[in-house]
Design an enzyme around this catalytic site. Structure first.
Site, PDB file in Angstrom:
ATOM      1  N   ARG A   4       0.851  -1.211   0.000  1.00  0.00           N
ATOM      2  CA  ARG A   4       0.000   0.000   0.000  1.00  0.00           C
ATOM      3  C   ARG A   4       0.873   1.243   0.000  1.00  0.00           C
ATOM      4  NH1 ARG A   4      -2.882  -4.098   2.716  1.00  0.00           N
ATOM      5  NH2 ARG A   4      -4.626  -4.679   1.393  1.00  0.00           N
ATOM      6  N   ASP A   6      -5.278 -15.043   2.658  1.00  0.00           N
ATOM      7  CA  ASP A   6      -6.347 -14.304   3.327  1.00  0.00           C
ATOM      8  C   ASP A   6      -7.353 -13.722   2.340  1.00  0.00           C
ATOM      9  OD1 ASP A   6      -4.188 -12.658   2.466  1.00  0.00           O
ATOM     10  OD2 ASP A   6      -4.974 -10.982   3.637  1.00  0.00           O
ATOM     11  N   GLU A   7      -8.574 -13.595   2.835  1.00  0.00           N
ATOM     12  CA  GLU A   7      -9.618 -12.783   2.206  1.00  0.00           C
ATOM     13  C   GLU A   7      -9.892 -13.089   0.737  1.00  0.00           C
ATOM     14  OE1 GLU A   7      -9.779  -8.767   4.772  1.00  0.00           O
ATOM     15  OE2 GLU A   7      -8.084  -8.810   3.407  1.00  0.00           O
ATOM     16  N   HIS A  56      -5.818 -11.005  -3.133  1.00  0.00           N
ATOM     17  CA  HIS A  56      -4.912  -9.847  -3.033  1.00  0.00           C
ATOM     18  C   HIS A  56      -3.894  -9.806  -4.170  1.00  0.00           C
ATOM     19  CE1 HIS A  56      -6.271  -8.190   0.804  1.00  0.00           C
ATOM     20  NE2 HIS A  56      -6.460  -9.423   1.188  1.00  0.00           N
ATOM     21  N   GLU A  80      -2.530   1.048   4.724  1.00  0.00           N
ATOM     22  CA  GLU A  80      -3.529   1.921   4.101  1.00  0.00           C
ATOM     23  C   GLU A  80      -3.499   3.345   4.647  1.00  0.00           C
ATOM     24  OE1 GLU A  80      -4.068  -1.135   5.055  1.00  0.00           O
ATOM     25  OE2 GLU A  80      -5.460  -2.196   3.715  1.00  0.00           O
ATOM     26  N   ASP A 103      -2.356  -0.627  12.827  1.00  0.00           N
ATOM     27  CA  ASP A 103      -3.022   0.415  12.034  1.00  0.00           C
ATOM     28  C   ASP A 103      -4.389   0.772  12.627  1.00  0.00           C
ATOM     29  OD1 ASP A 103      -3.868  -2.200  11.261  1.00  0.00           O
ATOM     30  OD2 ASP A 103      -4.789  -1.371   9.448  1.00  0.00           O
ATOM     31  N   ASP A 125       0.560  -7.276  -2.860  1.00  0.00           N
ATOM     32  CA  ASP A 125      -0.858  -7.151  -2.532  1.00  0.00           C
ATOM     33  C   ASP A 125      -1.559  -6.595  -3.773  1.00  0.00           C
ATOM     34  OD1 ASP A 125      -3.380  -6.729  -1.069  1.00  0.00           O
ATOM     35  OD2 ASP A 125      -2.145  -6.999   0.707  1.00  0.00           O
ATOM     36  N   TRP A 165      -0.232  -2.625   8.740  1.00  0.00           N
ATOM     37  CA  TRP A 165      -0.867  -2.509   7.418  1.00  0.00           C
ATOM     38  C   TRP A 165      -0.802  -1.056   6.977  1.00  0.00           C
ATOM     39  CZ3 TRP A 165      -1.674  -6.844   4.902  1.00  0.00           C
ATOM     40  CH2 TRP A 165      -1.791  -8.024   5.634  1.00  0.00           C
ATOM     41  N   TYR A 205      -2.965  -5.313  15.604  1.00  0.00           N
ATOM     42  CA  TYR A 205      -2.888  -4.605  14.319  1.00  0.00           C
ATOM     43  C   TYR A 205      -2.610  -3.132  14.631  1.00  0.00           C
ATOM     44  CZ  TYR A 205      -4.251  -8.123  10.846  1.00  0.00           C
ATOM     45  OH  TYR A 205      -4.269  -9.187   9.990  1.00  0.00           O
TER      46      TYR A 205
HETATM   47  C1  ACM Z   1      -5.307  -9.633   6.822  1.00  0.00           C
HETATM   48  O1  ACM Z   1      -5.417  -8.720   7.645  1.00  0.00           O
HETATM   49  N1  ACM Z   1      -5.995  -9.616   5.708  1.00  0.00           N
HETATM   50  C2  ACM Z   1      -4.417 -10.755   7.063  1.00  0.00           C
END
Ligand code: ACM
Length: 637
Positions: A283, A446-447, A382, A592, A542, A312, A590, A540
């Site tokens: 990011r 992930d995701e 991602h 962002e 962030d 990502d 992270w 986390y």
């Molecule tokens: C994540 O926060 N998508 C691992």
């Protein structure tokens, strides 16, 4: 000053994610006409929306491009207002507003637009509490993470410097030089803790090897004449020297609170073997010098894993010789690039990636500080940057916008039914495995969005052939193949917790990171996976640190004051018989919201040190007020 300025505000609306209002000011001397306005914002507009006074022309993840009403001319000093309802998510903090903006003029030029904070209408902003108290210490020693045990008497005056005693082995002298160099990088304006030769007013360190001492553990025995540092490995010696440097650092910086020991001892060892910190460089990009400094900071805090999130949707940041497109195309975002601006990119293109020489240099820098580098190639989700760089990865028959990730990217997952996916990943893994000596390679997992691949004819055929029921089982099929590809290259698989979905992979040699919530860690351990706990709700970095609107940061996992991060016990509900499965804990950074160094430092510190102490120090030895008193002397990026 830019010639144009954008203000934004948000107001809650019952039953929806609210109303986003904008005002564009023409600060130039010329009338403005025939233009579009583009901004990036984590508060996204949904497909189903109503815009007043503008038309949303285009949205790609966080990028939004608007046209003004036909024929609009903005005179010098004039202001164009518009508003949108029908948002994909509701902002909770000031940082959920505009992150960058630019105009595209009638002749195709892109020009910068300045912007302010996201203002809140029609609701209370909430207060911003004090996040770190002054703190208070019972024992006057600046050690962070705090040791397993200590019993020491402080001295009024700290030694001038510490030096290797006569007869020290060359490797001991080198270890002192290494920690001295680290200290000089972190605190270039402070007096140095070590010298290599005896100095008046200094104290010698006698190095001893004692096989009864555990790996990474050390013992320090102090008298007014000398210090004995006893260890049985290099990591223990390194951490013992760091402790000495920390003790002197506090005794000099805040002499009325902290002192150096004249008598007594420390016996110390880490609580967990895995003491990690992750950094997302997709990011936002961080130059090599920043990465090296972050690793220096990890070492100072006795963290030992740097998890490097290299790819990502927003960018692919590692040079892969077999596919130069990945960084030629996939590491560059701009108004006229294949990857559009995101998360802070304005009118000018921005790019950045690590060459393989950079990666080797970072791995060597980390290794010298007893930090292992865990590289992450985030697949199959991602992967927008990879898919846009190498269109051969796409099933051409798949409907173009058939699923979307939570971040709003369409069709962003590598396709498990395309042979080229595996050929591509094989070459990527060859190069990554050669660059990074660590036993694990992190492959994300992930995701993957609900419904991914279900509109791909190639995947439909694969599902039929392999009797796979849906997205999760396709993902498990993919992950099993990835796991054996890694094994062929001598690597174990690390991934995010969703790797377990749809049947998961062979547990043997698999390490999963529980991020969505703590309960996931218990489920994974019960299923037989080794785990690292990295729950968003505590680790986390962030996430915003308080509830108030003015506190910067993300909000999906709530808000996390430093005291919560500090007090959090990741072992929590983990039944005793599963404790062995938990290898340790990790902070995640992270990118962002980290559009500036100032935001990075405001959110990452002191919470990074809070995770470090939780990773090293047993629960009963943790003390929030002591931590608060010491951590203010610790370095930031
Ligand atoms: C994540 O926060 N998508 C691992």
């Amino acid at each position: 000053m830019a010639n144009y300025h954008l203000e934004a505000s948000w107001r809650p609306v019952e039953g929806s994610f609210g109303r986003f209002s904008f005002a564009l000011f023409n600060l130039s001397d010329e009338p403005l006409t025939g233009f579009t306005l583009t901004y990036t914002s984590l508060t996204r507009v949904a497909d189903e929306h109503v815009a007043e006074g503008a038309v949303l022309k285009r949205r790609v993840a966080n990028l939004h491009e608007y046209s003004p009403p036909d024929g609009l001319t903005l005179r010098p000093g004039g202001c164009w207002q518009f508003a949108v309802e029908g948002l994909a998510n509701g902002p909770k903090h000031v940082t959920a507003g505009i992150k960058s903006a630019y105009l595209t003029l009638a002749d195709g030029r892109h020009v910068p637009v300045s912007f302010g904070d996201l203002m809140l209408d029609g609701a209370e902003r909430g207060d911003l509490p004090e996040l770190l108290p002054r703190g208070e210490v019972i024992e006057p020693f600046s050690l962070l993470p705090w040791p397993l045990s200590l019993s020491m008497r402080p001295d009024e005056v700290p030694p001038v410097a510490l030096y290797p005693a006569d007869g020290s082995r060359p490797e001991d002298i080198k270890a002192v030089a290494k920690v001295l160099a680290l200290y000089q990088r972190l605190f270039p304006a402070d007096n140095m803790p070590f010298t290599l030769q005896p100095v008046q007013g200094g104290r010698p360190i006698h190095f001893k090897v004692e096989s009864s001492i555990m790996p990474a553990a050390y013992e320090l025995r102090f008298t007014s004449q000398e210090i004995i540092l006893a260890t049985d490995d290099e990591a223990g010696r390194f951490y013992g020297l760091i402790s000495l440097a920390q003790l002197l650092h506090g005794a000099r910086r805040e002499a009325e609170i902290f002192q150096f020991p004249v008598f007594g001892d420390i016996a110390d060892q880490p609580r967990y073997a895995w003491r990690g910190c992750h950094l997302d460089v997709s990011r936002q990009f961080y130059p090599v010098a920043d990465i090296e400094r972050l690793i220096d900071i990890l070492a100072w805090n006795k963290l030992n894993i740097f998890h490097w999130h290299l790819t990502d949707d927003e960018a692919w940041r590692l040079e892969i010789k077999a596919y130069p497109e990945l960084t030629d195309i996939g590491a560059k975002r701009g108004p006229d690039e294949v990857l559009v601006p995101q998360l802070g990119d304005g009118a000018e293109p921005r790019s950045g990636y690590y060459t393989q020489d950079d990666a080797r240099r970072i791995v060597a820098h980390a290794a010298a500080l007893h930090v292992d580098v865990l590289p992450e190639i985030d697949i199959p989700g991602h992967s927008a940057a990879a898919l846009l760089s190498l269109p051969q990865l796409v099933d051409g028959q798949e409907a173009p916008d058939s699923y979307r990730s939570v971040q709003g990217y369409p069709n962003n997952a590598l396709n498990p039914a395309i042979d080229f996916t595996y050929e591509f990943l094989g070459k990527v893994f060859d190069e990554v495995a050669a660059l990074f000596p660590f036993e694990y390679l992190h492959i994300g997992g992930d995701e993957v969005a609900h419904g991914s691949w279900l509109a791909s004819p190639a995947c439909k055929a694969l599902m039929q052939k392999e009797k796979l029921a849906g997205t999760a089982e396709l993902q498990s099929y993919f992950m099993r193949r990835i796991k054996s590809m890694l094994a062929e290259r001598g690597k174990k698989l690390a991934g995010w917790n969703e790797v377990s979905h749809g049947g998961g992979v062979d547990r043997d040699g698999t390490l999963l990171m529980a991020w969505e919530k703590p309960e996931v860690g218990i489920e994974l351990a019960t299923e037989g996976y080794d785990i690292v706990m990295t729950p968003g709700q505590a680790y986390y970095l962030d996430m915003a640190q308080a509830e108030g609107w003015g506190e910067p940061g993300a909000s999906w996992a709530g808000f996390t004051p430093p005291e919560k991060t500090y007090a959090y016990e990741a072992e929590g509900e983990l039944p005793a018989e599963l404790r062995d499965r938990m290898r340790g804990i990790q902070a995640c950074i992270w990118g962002e919201n980290f559009v500036s160094r100032a935001y990075f430092n405001r959110l990452v510190f002191p919470r990074l040190s809070a995770v470090a102490e939780a990773a090293w120090t047993p629960t009963l030895r943790k003390d929030w007020l002591r931590f608060a008193a010491i951590v203010r002397m610790w370095p930031k990026l």
